[in-house]
Design a protein around this motif. Structure first.
Motif, PDB file in Angstrom:
ATOM      1  N   ILE A  61       0.839  -1.192   0.000  1.00  0.00           N
ATOM      2  CA  ILE A  61       0.000   0.000   0.000  1.00  0.00           C
ATOM      3  C   ILE A  61       0.874   1.241   0.000  1.00  0.00           C
ATOM      4  N   ARG A  62       0.281   2.330  -0.417  1.00  0.00           N
ATOM      5  CA  ARG A  62       0.961   3.619  -0.411  1.00  0.00           C
ATOM      6  C   ARG A  62       0.161   4.563   0.479  1.00  0.00           C
ATOM      7  N   ILE A  63       0.893   5.310   1.290  1.00  0.00           N
ATOM      8  CA  ILE A  63       0.253   6.349   2.096  1.00  0.00           C
ATOM      9  C   ILE A  63       1.113   7.600   1.989  1.00  0.00           C
ATOM     10  N   PRO A  64       0.512   8.774   2.118  1.00  0.00           N
ATOM     11  CA  PRO A  64       1.296   9.998   1.994  1.00  0.00           C
ATOM     12  C   PRO A  64       2.195  10.215   3.212  1.00  0.00           C
ATOM     13  N   ALA A  65       3.355  10.804   2.976  1.00  0.00           N
ATOM     14  CA  ALA A  65       4.313  11.070   4.051  1.00  0.00           C
ATOM     15  C   ALA A  65       3.711  11.978   5.127  1.00  0.00           C
TER      16      ALA A  65
END
Length: 84
Positions: A61-65
């Motif tokens: 998954i990708r999540i914003p910094a």
């Protein structure tokens, strides 16, 4: 299951909402994010000490910094839970 809501992407549109939760019962983080595309998935599979492809029971998954503070808070919650 004792899921504790920790935070949601502050730039959310309330339809695509990366979210961080802490499961204080199991001592795990529960993270909702955007599914990584095939290029990222392939890059992860080619750059790991694990053998074989990512199993169906797992997901990249990708999540914003900008959500890092929420993840830290969830880590603290899990670390301070009764699960070791």
């Amino acid at each position: 299951m004792a899921l504790r809501f920790v935070g949601i992407d502050p730039d959310t549109d309330l339809e695509h909402c990366p979210t961080v939760r802490a499961d204080e019962e199991s001592g795990e983080l529960v993270i909702q994010g955007w599914k990584a595309g095939p290029e990222v998935r392939a890059a992860c599979e080619s750059n790991t000490p694990a053998n074989g492809p990512i199993p169906d029971s797992e997901e990249i998954i990708r999540i914003p910094a900008r959500m890092v503070p929420m993840i830290r808070k969830a880590c603290d919650a899990v670390e301070h839970s009764n699960v070791r």
